[in-house]
Enzyme design. Sequence first.
Site, PDB file in Angstrom:
ATOM      1  NE  ARG A  67      -4.079   1.842   2.319  1.00  0.00           N
ATOM      2  CZ  ARG A  67      -4.203   2.765   3.374  1.00  0.00           C
ATOM      3  NH1 ARG A  67      -3.715   2.531   4.239  1.00  0.00           N
ATOM      4  NH2 ARG A  67      -5.288   3.467   3.201  1.00  0.00           N
ATOM      5  CG  HIS A  71      -1.451   5.269  -0.231  1.00  0.00           C
ATOM      6  ND1 HIS A  71      -2.043   5.787   1.260  1.00  0.00           N
ATOM      7  CD2 HIS A  71      -2.610   4.610  -0.872  1.00  0.00           C
ATOM      8  CE1 HIS A  71      -3.418   5.290   1.082  1.00  0.00           C
ATOM      9  NE2 HIS A  71      -3.506   4.499   0.152  1.00  0.00           N
ATOM     10  CB  VAL A  75       0.934  11.759  -3.731  1.00  0.00           C
ATOM     11  CG1 VAL A  75       1.344  13.123  -3.334  1.00  0.00           C
ATOM     12  CG2 VAL A  75      -0.214  11.306  -3.197  1.00  0.00           C
ATOM     13  CB  SER A  81       6.423  12.715  -2.129  1.00  0.00           C
ATOM     14  OG  SER A  81       5.337  11.867  -2.707  1.00  0.00           O
ATOM     15  CG  ASN A  99      -0.833   8.431   3.343  1.00  0.00           C
ATOM     16  OD1 ASN A  99      -1.113   7.502   2.918  1.00  0.00           O
ATOM     17  ND2 ASN A  99      -0.165   9.458   2.738  1.00  0.00           N
ATOM     18  N   PRO A 169      -7.437   7.776  -3.953  1.00  0.00           N
ATOM     19  CG  PRO A 169      -7.745   5.605  -5.021  1.00  0.00           C
ATOM     20  CD  PRO A 169      -6.740   6.785  -4.635  1.00  0.00           C
ATOM     21  CG  HIS A 199      -8.090  -3.751  -1.305  1.00  0.00           C
ATOM     22  ND1 HIS A 199      -9.372  -2.752  -1.336  1.00  0.00           N
ATOM     23  CD2 HIS A 199      -6.996  -2.753  -1.007  1.00  0.00           C
ATOM     24  CE1 HIS A 199      -8.686  -1.437  -1.121  1.00  0.00           C
ATOM     25  NE2 HIS A 199      -7.734  -1.557  -1.139  1.00  0.00           N
ATOM     26  CB  THR A 200      -6.041 -10.473  -2.549  1.00  0.00           C
ATOM     27  OG1 THR A 200      -5.992 -11.986  -1.990  1.00  0.00           O
ATOM     28  CG2 THR A 200      -4.738 -10.219  -2.817  1.00  0.00           C
ATOM     29  CG  ASP A 245      -9.117 -11.789   0.971  1.00  0.00           C
ATOM     30  OD1 ASP A 245      -8.388 -12.000   1.725  1.00  0.00           O
ATOM     31  OD2 ASP A 245      -8.783 -12.054  -0.232  1.00  0.00           O
TER      32      ASP A 245
HETATM   33  C1  HEM Z   1      -9.001   1.657  -6.030  1.00  0.00           C
HETATM   34  C2  HEM Z   1      -9.050   2.483  -4.775  1.00  0.00           C
HETATM   35  C3  HEM Z   1      -8.587   2.149  -3.499  1.00  0.00           C
HETATM   36  C4  HEM Z   1      -9.305   2.445  -2.410  1.00  0.00           C
HETATM   37  C5  HEM Z   1     -10.493   3.452  -2.249  1.00  0.00           C
HETATM   38  C6  HEM Z   1      -8.556   1.778  -1.487  1.00  0.00           C
HETATM   39  C7  HEM Z   1      -8.879   2.087   0.081  1.00  0.00           C
HETATM   40  C8  HEM Z   1      -8.306   1.469   0.999  1.00  0.00           C
HETATM   41  C9  HEM Z   1      -8.577   1.599   2.502  1.00  0.00           C
HETATM   42  C10 HEM Z   1      -9.656   2.489   2.901  1.00  0.00           C
HETATM   43  C11 HEM Z   1      -7.627   0.623   3.107  1.00  0.00           C
HETATM   44  C12 HEM Z   1      -7.805   0.382   4.732  1.00  0.00           C
HETATM   45  C13 HEM Z   1      -6.821   1.260   5.346  1.00  0.00           C
HETATM   46  C14 HEM Z   1      -7.124   1.462   6.761  1.00  0.00           C
HETATM   47  O1  HEM Z   1      -8.150   0.937   7.277  1.00  0.00           O
HETATM   48  O2  HEM Z   1      -6.058   2.010   7.789  1.00  0.00           O
HETATM   49  C15 HEM Z   1      -6.994   0.003   2.225  1.00  0.00           C
HETATM   50  C16 HEM Z   1      -6.052  -0.729   2.557  1.00  0.00           C
HETATM   51  C17 HEM Z   1      -4.962  -1.598   1.801  1.00  0.00           C
HETATM   52  N1  HEM Z   1      -5.143  -0.979   0.320  1.00  0.00           N
HETATM   53 FE1  HEM Z   1      -6.108   0.099  -0.772  1.00  0.00          FE
HETATM   54  N2  HEM Z   1      -7.597   1.221  -1.762  1.00  0.00           N
HETATM   55  C18 HEM Z   1      -7.410   1.179  -3.287  1.00  0.00           C
HETATM   56  C19 HEM Z   1      -6.481   0.725  -4.142  1.00  0.00           C
HETATM   57  C20 HEM Z   1      -5.553  -0.150  -3.803  1.00  0.00           C
HETATM   58  C21 HEM Z   1      -4.398  -0.610  -4.542  1.00  0.00           C
HETATM   59  C22 HEM Z   1      -4.428  -0.050  -5.907  1.00  0.00           C
HETATM   60  C23 HEM Z   1      -3.515  -1.293  -3.676  1.00  0.00           C
HETATM   61  C24 HEM Z   1      -2.413  -1.671  -4.190  1.00  0.00           C
HETATM   62  C25 HEM Z   1      -1.969  -2.367  -5.254  1.00  0.00           C
HETATM   63  C26 HEM Z   1      -4.144  -1.114  -2.349  1.00  0.00           C
HETATM   64  C27 HEM Z   1      -3.688  -1.901  -1.351  1.00  0.00           C
HETATM   65  C28 HEM Z   1      -4.071  -2.038  -0.099  1.00  0.00           C
HETATM   66  C29 HEM Z   1      -3.648  -2.828   0.892  1.00  0.00           C
HETATM   67  C30 HEM Z   1      -2.510  -4.053   0.488  1.00  0.00           C
HETATM   68  C31 HEM Z   1      -4.191  -2.519   1.910  1.00  0.00           C
HETATM   69  C32 HEM Z   1      -4.128  -3.234   3.316  1.00  0.00           C
HETATM   70  C33 HEM Z   1      -3.123  -2.497   4.401  1.00  0.00           C
HETATM   71  C34 HEM Z   1      -2.698  -2.922   5.444  1.00  0.00           C
HETATM   72  O3  HEM Z   1      -3.358  -3.855   5.936  1.00  0.00           O
HETATM   73  O4  HEM Z   1      -1.817  -2.419   6.099  1.00  0.00           O
HETATM   74  N3  HEM Z   1      -5.207  -0.514  -2.312  1.00  0.00           N
HETATM   75  N4  HEM Z   1      -7.407   0.440   1.043  1.00  0.00           N
END
Ligand code: HEM
Length: 325
Positions: A67, A71, A75, A81, A99, A169, A199-200, A245
């Site tokens: 993630r 992020h 940006v 950055s 963040n 986003p 998000h897998t 998931d």
């Molecule tokens: C499509 C738009 C996306 C949105 C709106 C989004 C939003 C979010 C949100 C709200 C979380 C939870 C953060 C928290 O609870 O602190 C999250 C977690 C995560 N996102 Fe996304 N995300 C997006 C795309 C992506 C992409 C493109 C990736 C990487 C290829 C990604 C990888 C992850 C991962 C791996 C987590 C888990 C992080 C952890 O457990 O520390 N996300 N995302």
Amino acid sequence: MASFSILCLYLHALIIILSSLVLGLASSAPLSPAYYNRVCPQALPTIRRMVEDAVSQERRMGASLLRLHFHDCFVNGCDASILLDATPTIDSEKNALPNANSARGFEVIDRIKAQVDKVCGRPVVSCADILAVAARDSVVALGGPSWAVQLGRRDSTTASRSVANNDIPSPLMDLPALISSFKKQGLNVKDLVALSGGHTLGFAQCRLFRNRIYNETNNIDPSFASQRQATCPRAGGDSNLSPLDPSPAAFDTAYFSNLVSKRGLLHSDQALFGAGGPTQDLVKSYSTNLLAFSADFANSMIKMGNIKPLTGSQGQIRFNCRKVN
Ligand code: HEM
Ligand SMILES: *[C@@H]1O[C@H](CO)[C@@H](O)[C@H](O)[C@H]1NC(C)=O
């Protein structure tokens, strides 16, 4: 007959020479997977080993590192950055809404940077490249595909909290907003669906999906909603975690099969499936085809990693990822 086959051979060789010329021109693209091969061949194996260590101590760290790269790239490009701490002149992206109290893994990046600079003998590897390689190695450590990471990014001397707020986003977005957020980065609908498959892995905090599990009635499986409500109360418990998931430490197709059964955790996840259209077709196909998901994910990660890198004499190679030199 002999002269004919010699002519064929000659033409064949010519085609190979011409096409490698074209490829050579095309790959005068600024980044290259071989960037550190001469200057520090130990850099990539060091990053891999340290990511493997961090992930074996805490499986979630793989998700968090993936993630961070996302992020960073959204940006003003993949320029590290996101790693700059706040100073009177740096409006740290760490304090941006997506963040703050959410992005994590900064200490792991610090440790990797220190070790890489040590094995290389001097600071030659950028923090932006460390983020890109750590993201790939995290995915591999959790059972996902590998890919050749393009390298040679340099590090920014600035950060922007406001761009982070605007360009990363939000989990409350509907499909058109998600599509335009990715389009702004040069990423298409297929990239959106494949990369959402990130998000897998990993977890989300209650405050970010509360409205979905209490207020959404369309497009959510009621038994899933009540399951999630058990650890995410209407009030309080804002930072309680739920897996994105059912298998948050395994790179698999469960994220997509869950969307098909209306069990997406974030509003933005479920937005990809339910209203028809091309995202729905992609979700459906990834939900039963790990090979297709893995190949498209790897491809889109390379595309995301190529967003507006600093190269040549732009930016710098930071000594400390948290500070401008
Ligand atoms: C499509 C738009 C996306 C949105 C709106 C989004 C939003 C979010 C949100 C709200 C979380 C939870 C953060 C928290 O609870 O602190 C999250 C977690 C995560 N996102 Fe996304 N995300 C997006 C795309 C992506 C992409 C493109 C990736 C990487 C290829 C990604 C990888 C992850 C991962 C791996 C987590 C888990 C992080 C952890 O457990 O520390 N996300 N995302
Ligand atoms: C549900 O929606 C109402 C009306 O928009 C809002 O006031 C309330 O805070 C929401 N509940 C949750 C748990 O998000």
